[in-house]
Design a protein around this motif. Structure first.
Motif, PDB file in Angstrom:
ATOM      1  N   ALA A  47       0.825  -1.207   0.000  1.00 53.11           N
ATOM      2  CA  ALA A  47       0.000   0.000   0.000  1.00 53.11           C
ATOM      3  C   ALA A  47       0.860   1.258   0.000  1.00 53.11           C
ATOM      4  O   ALA A  47       1.863   1.341   0.711  1.00 53.11           O
ATOM      5  CB  ALA A  47      -0.914   0.003   1.218  1.00 53.11           C
ATOM      6  N   HIS A  48       0.436   2.234  -0.788  1.00 48.94           N
ATOM      7  CA  HIS A  48       1.119   3.522  -0.879  1.00 48.94           C
ATOM      8  C   HIS A  48       0.108   4.625  -0.561  1.00 48.94           C
ATOM      9  O   HIS A  48      -0.988   4.661  -1.125  1.00 48.94           O
ATOM     10  CB  HIS A  48       1.690   3.737  -2.278  1.00 48.94           C
ATOM     11  N   LEU A  49       0.490   5.529   0.322  1.00 45.61           N
ATOM     12  CA  LEU A  49      -0.384   6.626   0.735  1.00 45.61           C
ATOM     13  C   LEU A  49      -0.395   7.726  -0.321  1.00 45.61           C
ATOM     14  O   LEU A  49       0.648   8.275  -0.675  1.00 45.61           O
ATOM     15  CB  LEU A  49       0.084   7.206   2.063  1.00 45.61           C
ATOM     16  N   VAL A  50      -1.575   8.045  -0.811  1.00 50.67           N
ATOM     17  CA  VAL A  50      -1.779   9.184  -1.703  1.00 50.67           C
ATOM     18  C   VAL A  50      -2.361  10.303  -0.840  1.00 50.67           C
ATOM     19  O   VAL A  50      -3.531  10.280  -0.478  1.00 50.67           O
ATOM     20  CB  VAL A  50      -2.720   8.834  -2.860  1.00 50.67           C
ATOM     21  N   SER A  51      -1.531  11.260  -0.470  1.00 50.49           N
ATOM     22  CA  SER A  51      -1.917  12.292   0.490  1.00 50.49           C
ATOM     23  C   SER A  51      -2.674  13.423  -0.198  1.00 50.49           C
ATOM     24  O   SER A  51      -2.139  14.078  -1.105  1.00 50.49           O
ATOM     25  CB  SER A  51      -0.671  12.853   1.184  1.00 50.49           C
ATOM     26  N   PHE A  52      -3.902  13.674   0.259  1.00 51.88           N
ATOM     27  CA  PHE A  52      -4.648  14.821  -0.256  1.00 51.88           C
ATOM     28  C   PHE A  52      -4.048  16.120   0.260  1.00 51.88           C
ATOM     29  O   PHE A  52      -4.141  17.154  -0.406  1.00 51.88           O
ATOM     30  CB  PHE A  52      -6.118  14.721   0.156  1.00 51.88           C
ATOM     31  N   GLU A  53      -3.456  16.089   1.444  1.00 53.00           N
ATOM     32  CA  GLU A  53      -2.835  17.292   1.999  1.00 53.00           C
ATOM     33  C   GLU A  53      -1.682  17.775   1.129  1.00 53.00           C
ATOM     34  O   GLU A  53      -1.428  18.979   1.016  1.00 53.00           O
ATOM     35  CB  GLU A  53      -2.346  17.032   3.429  1.00 53.00           C
ATOM     36  N   ARG A  54      -0.977  16.835   0.514  1.00 53.05           N
ATOM     37  CA  ARG A  54       0.123  17.188  -0.391  1.00 53.05           C
ATOM     38  C   ARG A  54      -0.335  17.271  -1.852  1.00 53.05           C
ATOM     39  O   ARG A  54       0.483  17.496  -2.744  1.00 53.05           O
ATOM     40  CB  ARG A  54       1.240  16.151  -0.296  1.00 53.05           C
ATOM     41  N   ASN A  55      -1.637  17.075  -2.078  1.00 53.35           N
ATOM     42  CA  ASN A  55      -2.178  17.059  -3.442  1.00 53.35           C
ATOM     43  C   ASN A  55      -1.510  16.005  -4.312  1.00 53.35           C
ATOM     44  O   ASN A  55      -1.316  16.205  -5.522  1.00 53.35           O
ATOM     45  CB  ASN A  55      -2.064  18.436  -4.091  1.00 53.35           C
ATOM     46  N   ASP A  56      -1.181  14.869  -3.703  1.00 52.92           N
ATOM     47  CA  ASP A  56      -0.555  13.782  -4.459  1.00 52.92           C
ATOM     48  C   ASP A  56      -1.412  13.325  -5.633  1.00 52.92           C
ATOM     49  O   ASP A  56      -0.888  12.859  -6.647  1.00 52.92           O
ATOM     50  CB  ASP A  56      -0.306  12.570  -3.545  1.00 52.92           C
ATOM     51  N   GLN A  57      -2.732  13.434  -5.470  1.00 57.51           N
ATOM     52  CA  GLN A  57      -3.635  12.928  -6.515  1.00 57.51           C
ATOM     53  C   GLN A  57      -3.537  13.736  -7.809  1.00 57.51           C
ATOM     54  O   GLN A  57      -4.008  13.283  -8.852  1.00 57.51           O
ATOM     55  CB  GLN A  57      -5.081  12.895  -6.003  1.00 57.51           C
ATOM     56  N   PHE A  58      -2.938  14.921  -7.734  1.00 62.69           N
ATOM     57  CA  PHE A  58      -2.776  15.754  -8.928  1.00 62.69           C
ATOM     58  C   PHE A  58      -1.356  15.676  -9.496  1.00 62.69           C
ATOM     59  O   PHE A  58      -1.051  16.374 -10.471  1.00 62.69           O
ATOM     60  CB  PHE A  58      -3.113  17.211  -8.601  1.00 62.69           C
ATOM     61  N   SER A  59      -0.522  14.868  -8.889  1.00 60.82           N
ATOM     62  CA  SER A  59       0.855  14.769  -9.360  1.00 60.82           C
ATOM     63  C   SER A  59       0.907  14.047 -10.705  1.00 60.82           C
ATOM     64  O   SER A  59       0.082  13.166 -10.983  1.00 60.82           O
ATOM     65  CB  SER A  59       1.715  14.024  -8.340  1.00 60.82           C
ATOM     66  N   PRO A  60       1.861  14.400 -11.556  1.00 62.99           N
ATOM     67  CA  PRO A  60       1.986  13.698 -12.843  1.00 62.99           C
ATOM     68  C   PRO A  60       2.135  12.192 -12.672  1.00 62.99           C
ATOM     69  O   PRO A  60       1.613  11.424 -13.494  1.00 62.99           O
ATOM     70  CB  PRO A  60       3.237  14.331 -13.455  1.00 62.99           C
ATOM     71  N   ALA A  61       2.802  11.767 -11.604  1.00 63.80           N
ATOM     72  CA  ALA A  61       2.997  10.334 -11.384  1.00 63.80           C
ATOM     73  C   ALA A  61       1.667   9.638 -11.164  1.00 63.80           C
ATOM     74  O   ALA A  61       1.390   8.579 -11.753  1.00 63.80           O
ATOM     75  CB  ALA A  61       3.920  10.100 -10.193  1.00 63.80           C
ATOM     76  N   PHE A  62       0.805  10.217 -10.311  1.00 62.57           N
ATOM     77  CA  PHE A  62      -0.488   9.586 -10.056  1.00 62.57           C
ATOM     78  C   PHE A  62      -1.389   9.668 -11.283  1.00 62.57           C
ATOM     79  O   PHE A  62      -2.076   8.697 -11.627  1.00 62.57           O
ATOM     80  CB  PHE A  62      -1.184  10.220  -8.851  1.00 62.57           C
ATOM     81  N   LEU A  63      -1.370  10.821 -11.945  1.00 61.18           N
ATOM     82  CA  LEU A  63      -2.210  10.985 -13.132  1.00 61.18           C
ATOM     83  C   LEU A  63      -1.809  10.040 -14.257  1.00 61.18           C
ATOM     84  O   LEU A  63      -2.632   9.727 -15.123  1.00 61.18           O
ATOM     85  CB  LEU A  63      -2.158  12.438 -13.609  1.00 61.18           C
TER      86      LEU A  63
END
Length: 233
Positions: A47-63
Motif C-alpha cells: 500500500a502507498h499513501l496518496v496524500s490529499f494534503e500534499r495534493n498527491d492525486q494531482f501529481s503527474p505520477a499519479f495521473l
C-alpha cells in the motif's frame, strides 16, 4: 513478471515488493473498499499513501495511472495474460479482484448480476449522495445560509437508507447469507455517514435498525478492521 519500473507512478511511490499488487490509496470510504477486499481475500499487496494534503492525486505520477485524479488505483504485476494491469475506479477494482481471486462474488449467473446490481447502487447512489451530504453538513457547505442543498441530500440519503433497510430485512448481508463485494462497497459509506460525517441524527439513522445491525457485523470482521487503517498515514 514485467518490470513495474515501466510505470511512471513507481518513480514517486517505489515498489519495495514489485511481485505484489500495488495499491495507491487513502483511508476514505472509497479507498478502504479495496484494502478491505484485499485483506478478505488474502492477496499480498503493498500500500502507498496518496496524500490529499500534499495534493498527491494531482501529481503527474499519479495521473499517469489515473487521469481522473481519484483514489484508489492499483497496479497488478500479475494481470490478465501474466502482464501488469493498471486499474482505477473502486467498483471496477472490486470486480476485478473478486474475479481474479474467485471470492466474494457468486458464481451463479443470476446471483452474480444481482450482486453487481447492488455494487452499482453504491457507485451511483450511496457514495455520491452521502458524500454530498458530508460536504453540506461537515465541510465548507455547512456555512451556507441556504439549507436547501443540504436538505436535498438529507432526503436522498434517507431514501437510500430506506432501500437498504428493506433489502436487509431477514438477510444477514446484501445477498443473504453470502458476504460479497456489495457489502464491502456499501458499508464503508454507511460507517462514514454516521461516524466521520456525524450525520446519524440528521438522517434518522435509528429508524434503520437492519442497516445498523449489518454495519455492526461488517465492522466486527477482522479483515475489515485491518483494511480500515490502510494505508497508514
Amino acid at each position: 513478471m514485467s518490470d513495474l519500473a515501466a510505470f511512471p507512478i513507481t518513480e514517486k511511490w517505489p515498489a519495495q515488493h514489485p511481485e505484489r499488487l500495488q495499491l495507491y490509496s487513502l483511508a476514505t470510504p472509497n479507498g478502504v473498499k479495496v484494502s478491505i477486499l484485499l485483506e478478505e481475500i488474502g492477496l499480498p499487496y503493498e500500500a502507498h499513501l496518496v496524500s490529499f494534503e500534499r495534493n498527491d492525486q494531482f501529481s503527474p505520477a499519479f495521473l499517469s495511472l489515473n487521469p481522473n485524479n481519484k483514489i484508489p488505483a492499483i497496479l497488478d504485476p500479475h494481470g490478465p495474460g501474466g502482464q501488469p494491469l493498471a486499474l482505477f475506479e473502486s467498483g471496477a477494482i472490486l470486480l476485478y479482484l473478486a474475479e481474479k481471486s474467485g471470492q466474494l462474488l457468486p458464481s451463479d449467473p443470476t446471483q452474480r448480476y444481482e450482486t453487481l446490481q447492488w455494487l452499482m447502487f453504491q457507485m451511483g447512489g450511496v457514495g455520491p449522495m452521502f458524500g454530498q451530504l458530508g460536504f453540506f453538513h461537515k465541510f465548507a457547505g455547512k456555512d451556507y445560509e441556504d439549507k436547501r442543498p443540504r436538505d436535498r441530500y438529507v432526503a436522498e440519503s434517507k431514501r437510500l437508507l430506506g432501500v437498504l433497510e428493506q433489502r436487509l430485512r431477514g438477510r444477514s448481508w446484501i445477498m443473504g447469507e453470502q458476504y460479497t463485494i456489495a457489502d464491502i462497497a456499501i458499508f464503508p459509506w454507511v460507517r462514514n455517514l454516521v461516524g466521520y460525517y456525524g450525520a446519524g441524527e440528521l438522517v434518522g439513522f435509528a429508524d434503520f435498525p437492519n442497516v445498523q445491525r449489518v454495519l455492526d457485523a461488517f465492522l466486527a470482521r477482522p479483515a475489515v478492521q485491518r483494511g480500515l487503517s490502510v494505508p497508514a498515514a
